[in-house]
Design an enzyme around this catalytic site. Structure first.
Site, PDB file in Angstrom:
ATOM      1  N   TYR A  33     -64.811  85.287  29.487  1.00 28.59           N
ATOM      2  CA  TYR A  33     -64.694  83.976  30.143  1.00 28.59           C
ATOM      3  C   TYR A  33     -63.776  84.057  31.351  1.00 28.59           C
ATOM      4  O   TYR A  33     -63.062  85.050  31.557  1.00 28.59           O
ATOM      5  CB  TYR A  33     -64.172  82.920  29.156  1.00 28.59           C
ATOM      6  CG  TYR A  33     -62.691  83.031  28.865  1.00 28.59           C
ATOM      7  CD1 TYR A  33     -62.198  84.016  28.011  1.00 28.59           C
ATOM      8  CD2 TYR A  33     -61.773  82.168  29.472  1.00 28.59           C
ATOM      9  CE1 TYR A  33     -60.837  84.123  27.760  1.00 28.59           C
ATOM     10  CE2 TYR A  33     -60.411  82.266  29.226  1.00 28.59           C
ATOM     11  CZ  TYR A  33     -59.950  83.250  28.370  1.00 28.59           C
ATOM     12  OH  TYR A  33     -58.608  83.364  28.130  1.00 28.59           O
ATOM     13  N   ARG A 100     -77.301  87.188  12.918  1.00 33.14           N
ATOM     14  CA  ARG A 100     -75.992  87.841  12.887  1.00 33.14           C
ATOM     15  C   ARG A 100     -76.050  89.260  12.324  1.00 33.14           C
ATOM     16  O   ARG A 100     -76.134  89.465  11.117  1.00 33.14           O
ATOM     17  CB  ARG A 100     -75.018  86.991  12.062  1.00 33.14           C
ATOM     18  CG  ARG A 100     -73.588  87.535  12.082  1.00 33.14           C
ATOM     19  CD  ARG A 100     -72.674  86.661  11.242  1.00 33.14           C
ATOM     20  NE  ARG A 100     -71.301  87.131  11.280  1.00 33.14           N
ATOM     21  CZ  ARG A 100     -70.829  88.149  10.555  1.00 33.14           C
ATOM     22  NH1 ARG A 100     -71.626  88.790   9.726  1.00 33.14           N
ATOM     23  NH2 ARG A 100     -69.567  88.508  10.657  1.00 33.14           N
ATOM     24  N   LYS A 144     -60.893  89.873  29.448  1.00 37.61           N
ATOM     25  CA  LYS A 144     -60.758  88.455  29.106  1.00 37.61           C
ATOM     26  C   LYS A 144     -61.854  88.059  28.113  1.00 37.61           C
ATOM     27  O   LYS A 144     -62.863  87.442  28.480  1.00 37.61           O
ATOM     28  CB  LYS A 144     -60.851  87.641  30.398  1.00 37.61           C
ATOM     29  CG  LYS A 144     -60.015  86.379  30.384  1.00 37.61           C
ATOM     30  CD  LYS A 144     -59.799  85.882  31.797  1.00 37.61           C
ATOM     31  CE  LYS A 144     -59.360  84.450  31.889  1.00 37.61           C
ATOM     32  NZ  LYS A 144     -58.198  84.078  31.110  1.00 37.61           N
ATOM     33  N   GLU A 176     -46.652  89.840  28.534  1.00 39.03           N
ATOM     34  CA  GLU A 176     -46.964  88.629  29.301  1.00 39.03           C
ATOM     35  C   GLU A 176     -46.788  87.446  28.363  1.00 39.03           C
ATOM     36  O   GLU A 176     -46.107  87.568  27.342  1.00 39.03           O
ATOM     37  CB  GLU A 176     -48.387  88.711  29.864  1.00 39.03           C
ATOM     38  CG  GLU A 176     -49.446  88.901  28.787  1.00 39.03           C
ATOM     39  CD  GLU A 176     -50.876  88.912  29.296  1.00 39.03           C
ATOM     40  OE1 GLU A 176     -51.138  88.389  30.393  1.00 39.03           O
ATOM     41  OE2 GLU A 176     -51.741  89.435  28.576  1.00 39.03           O
ATOM     42  N   LEU A 200     -53.289  90.768  30.978  1.00 41.67           N
ATOM     43  CA  LEU A 200     -54.392  90.331  31.825  1.00 41.67           C
ATOM     44  C   LEU A 200     -53.903  90.381  33.266  1.00 41.67           C
ATOM     45  O   LEU A 200     -52.826  89.849  33.571  1.00 41.67           O
ATOM     46  CB  LEU A 200     -54.799  88.897  31.475  1.00 41.67           C
ATOM     47  CG  LEU A 200     -56.040  88.453  32.247  1.00 41.67           C
ATOM     48  CD1 LEU A 200     -57.292  88.992  31.576  1.00 41.67           C
ATOM     49  CD2 LEU A 200     -56.111  86.952  32.379  1.00 41.67           C
TER      50      LEU A 200
HETATM   51  N1  PMP Z   1     -52.426  86.174  30.908  1.00 34.29           N
HETATM   52  C1  PMP Z   1     -53.237  85.610  29.999  1.00 34.29           C
HETATM   53  C2  PMP Z   1     -53.223  86.152  28.612  1.00 34.29           C
HETATM   54  C3  PMP Z   1     -54.053  84.525  30.353  1.00 34.29           C
HETATM   55  O1  PMP Z   1     -54.867  83.963  29.441  1.00 34.29           O
HETATM   56  C4  PMP Z   1     -53.991  84.010  31.676  1.00 34.29           C
HETATM   57  C5  PMP Z   1     -54.815  82.823  32.073  1.00 34.29           C
HETATM   58  N2  PMP Z   1     -56.136  83.146  32.282  1.00 34.29           N
HETATM   59  C6  PMP Z   1     -53.143  84.629  32.594  1.00 34.29           C
HETATM   60  C7  PMP Z   1     -52.372  85.712  32.178  1.00 34.29           C
HETATM   61  C8  PMP Z   1     -53.043  84.156  34.025  1.00 34.29           C
HETATM   62  O2  PMP Z   1     -54.199  84.508  34.746  1.00 34.29           O
HETATM   63  P1  PMP Z   1     -54.656  83.703  36.042  1.00 34.29           P
HETATM   64  O3  PMP Z   1     -53.502  83.696  36.982  1.00 34.29           O
HETATM   65  O4  PMP Z   1     -55.810  84.479  36.549  1.00 34.29           O
HETATM   66  O5  PMP Z   1     -54.998  82.320  35.579  1.00 34.29           O
END
Ligand code: PMP
Length: 283
Positions: A33, A100, A144, A176, A200
Site C-alpha cells: 500500500y 485460500r 510497505k 523508526e 521504511l
Molecule cells: N515509517 C513507517 C513504518 C510508516 O508507516 C510511514 C508512513 N507511511 C513512514 C515511516 C513515513 O513515510 P512517509 O514519509 O512516506 O509517509
C-alpha cells in the site's frame, strides 16, 4: 462527498464500498500500500510514492500491470470526488481474489483498492510525547506490506499512554516509529537511521535529508541508540501528514528543545519546498 472509495473499476461512497471476502488482502494481508497527500485536489510527491509501491510490488512478486498513467488517473478521480481540500489518499494492491491456499494462485489478477478522506496536517508547533517499544516487526520493514499488526498494537499502546507515537528499537538501537520516521538533531547535524531493511524509506524523511544537504546542514544516516536519542538536541517525527513534529517527551523523560532554531528552520524549509512543488505542478 466526504470519503470516496474505489475497487477494481467501481467507485462508491467509502462507507458503502464492498470487497470480496476472498481478496487475499483480507485473509493473508497479501498486498502492499501507499498513503499520499492530496491538497487542493493535487498530489504531493506522487511519483516518489509510486516508485516505492513498485519496489514493494516487486518484493512480493505481485504482477500489477496497470500503467502509471492509468493508476494516476484513477487516484485523481477518487481525489476529485472528495470535497475536502486536505485529503490523505490510501491505495493498496493485493495479489488476487482466490480460494485460500498459501502459494500464489494461478491466472488471477491483482486488485486495486483506493480511498480518500479529509485528513488535516498535524500541527508542527505542538510538542509531542512518545513511548519506546521493542521493534518486533519482520525483517523487511522497507517493504510497505499490509501486515501492520506490530504497528497497530504499538500505536494503541502509545494512545493509551497519552502519546502520539511509539519509537521502535532493536537491542537499544533506534529504527523508526510505528508509522513515521524519527530524525535527530545533534551538534547542528541531522541524524537518522540508514535506509536499510530496518526502516521504511519515508518520502518525507528523504525530503528532509535533501533539504538539509541543500542548506549545508551535515546529514548523518547512521543508526543511533536510545541513549543518544535521549541526549538529542531535538527529535522529530516525519511522515506524509507529519512534517517534522517536535518530540519533547520520551517515556516520560524530557527530550529535545535544545536547538529549536534549527528545527524551525528545517520545518520552514520543508513547508516552502512543499508549497513550491504544489504551486508549480502538483505531484
Ligand atoms: N515509517 C513507517 C513504518 C510508516 O508507516 C510511514 C508512513 N507511511 C513512514 C515511516 C513515513 O513515510 P512517509 O514519509 O512516506 O509517509
Amino acid at each position: 462527498m466526504d470519503a470516496v472509495g474505489y475497487y477494481n473499476g467501481e467507485f462508491a461512497p467509502l462507507a458503502e464500498l464492498k470487497i470480496p471476502a476472498l481478496d487475499r488482502g483480507v485473509y493473508f494481508g497479501d498486498g502492499v500500500y501507499e498513503a499520499v497527500r492530496v491538497d487542493q485536489h493535487r498530489f504531493f510527491a506522487l511519483d516518489e510514492h509510486l516508485d516505492r509501491l513498485q519496489n514493494s510490488l516487486a518484493f512480493l512478486r505481485i504482477p500489477f500491470s496497470m500503467s502509471r498513467e492509468t493508476l494516476k488517473a484513477v487516484l485523481q478521480e477518487v481525489a476529485d470526488r472528495v470535497d475536502s481540500a486536505h485529503q490523505q489518499l490510501y491505495f493498496q494492491v493485493t495479489r488476487a481474489t482466490a480460494a485460500r491456499t498459501h502459494s500464489f494462485p494461478e491466472g488471477a489478477e491483482p486488485n486495486l483498492l483506493v480511498f480518500s478522506r479529509e485528513v488535516p496536517f498535524a500541527d508542527v508547533n505542538e510538542p509531542r510525547k512518545v513511548i519506546v517499544l521493542p521493534d518486533i516487526r519482520w525483517k523487511y520493514c522497507n517493504i510497505k506490506t499490509l501486515n501492520l499488526i506490530p504497528a497497530v498494537l504499538a500505536a494503541q499502546t502509545a494512545k493509551e499512554r497519552g502519546c502520539c507515537e511509539a519509537v521502535f528499537h532493536r537491542d537499544g538501537v533506534v529504527t523508526e516509529c510505528s508509522s513515521s520516521n524519527l530524525l535527530m538533531l545533534k551538534g547542528g547535524a541531522l541524524h537518522t537511521a540508514p535506509a536499510d531493511e530496518h526502516i521504511l524509506p519515508g518520502v518525507t524523511r528523504g525530503h528532509f535529508l535533501m533539504l538539509a544537504r541543500q542548506m549545508n546542514i551535515p546529514v548523518v544516516e547512521r543508526a543511533f541508540t536510545l541513549e543518544q536519542a535521549y541526549g538529542a538536541d531535538e527529535l522529530m517525527i516525519t511522515s506524509t501528514s507529519a512534517r517534522g513534529l517536535p518530540v519533547r517527551e520520551m517515556e516520560g523523560r524530557a527530550v529535545g528543545g535544545g536547538d529549536s532554531a534549527l528545527l524551525k528552520k528545517l520545518q520552514a524549509a520543508y513547508q516552502s519546498y512543499a508549497d513550491d512543488r504544489m504551486a508549480s505542478a502538483g505531484e
